[in-house]
Enzyme design. Sequence first.
Site, short mmCIF file in Angstrom:
data_model
loop_
_atom_site.label_atom_id
_atom_site.label_comp_id
_atom_site.label_asym_id
_atom_site.label_seq_id
_atom_site.Cartn_x
_atom_site.Cartn_y
_atom_site.Cartn_z
N CYS A 54 0.82 -1.22 0.00
CA CYS A 54 0.00 0.00 0.00
C CYS A 54 0.85 1.27 0.00
O CYS A 54 2.04 1.25 0.32
CB CYS A 54 -0.96 0.00 1.18
SG CYS A 54 -0.16 0.35 2.74
N CYS A 56 0.76 3.86 2.04
CA CYS A 56 1.29 4.34 3.32
C CYS A 56 2.51 3.54 3.76
O CYS A 56 3.33 4.03 4.51
CB CYS A 56 0.22 4.40 4.40
SG CYS A 56 -0.54 2.87 4.86
#
Length: 183
Positions: A54, A56
């Site tokens: 992902c 983040c």
Amino acid sequence: MGNFGAGPTYDPVAVQPMRDELNLVGIRDLLTKQEVDEAFGQEGTVLLIVNSVCGCAAGNARPGAMMALQNEKIPDHLTTVFAGQEKEAVAQARSYLSDYPPSSPCIALLKDGKVLGILQRLDIENKSAVEVATILKSWFDQHCEKQGPSIPRDQFEKLIPYSGCGSSIPMAGGGMGIDMPKS
């Protein structure tokens, strides 16, 4: 749909750069349940990073952990598992975090099987890489004794964090990832 069984969810070749950057700062991949148990059975502090495809993880978790390992004090053992890849190893690592819901990415500092600090996805996605590093450094200063940094400063300064995220990474087994609408 992609392969969501025991095999990897994402193409292993596509996620390799996300593994490599952590390995370059001395973080060891735990690929089996046995490797996880061996790592957590050692004396001293253990840093666990549940890596992820992902955004983040790419923008905040991995760079933050990499920066934190330039600290004067660092954990004795630096480890990572990759969510969606070696699923049995990830499940075993998460068993050591059983008081917390599964999260990826996730960064935890443990000693003697006890969690001393944990940043879950919700914590990570709302912080910059520098803020993540600051939190980790405070844990290291409080709980760790091993002399840092994990790699020499001049070597660290040459690293360029991988900035890709999983939105375009193909699923393993020939499946397709989710195509996002073009804006």
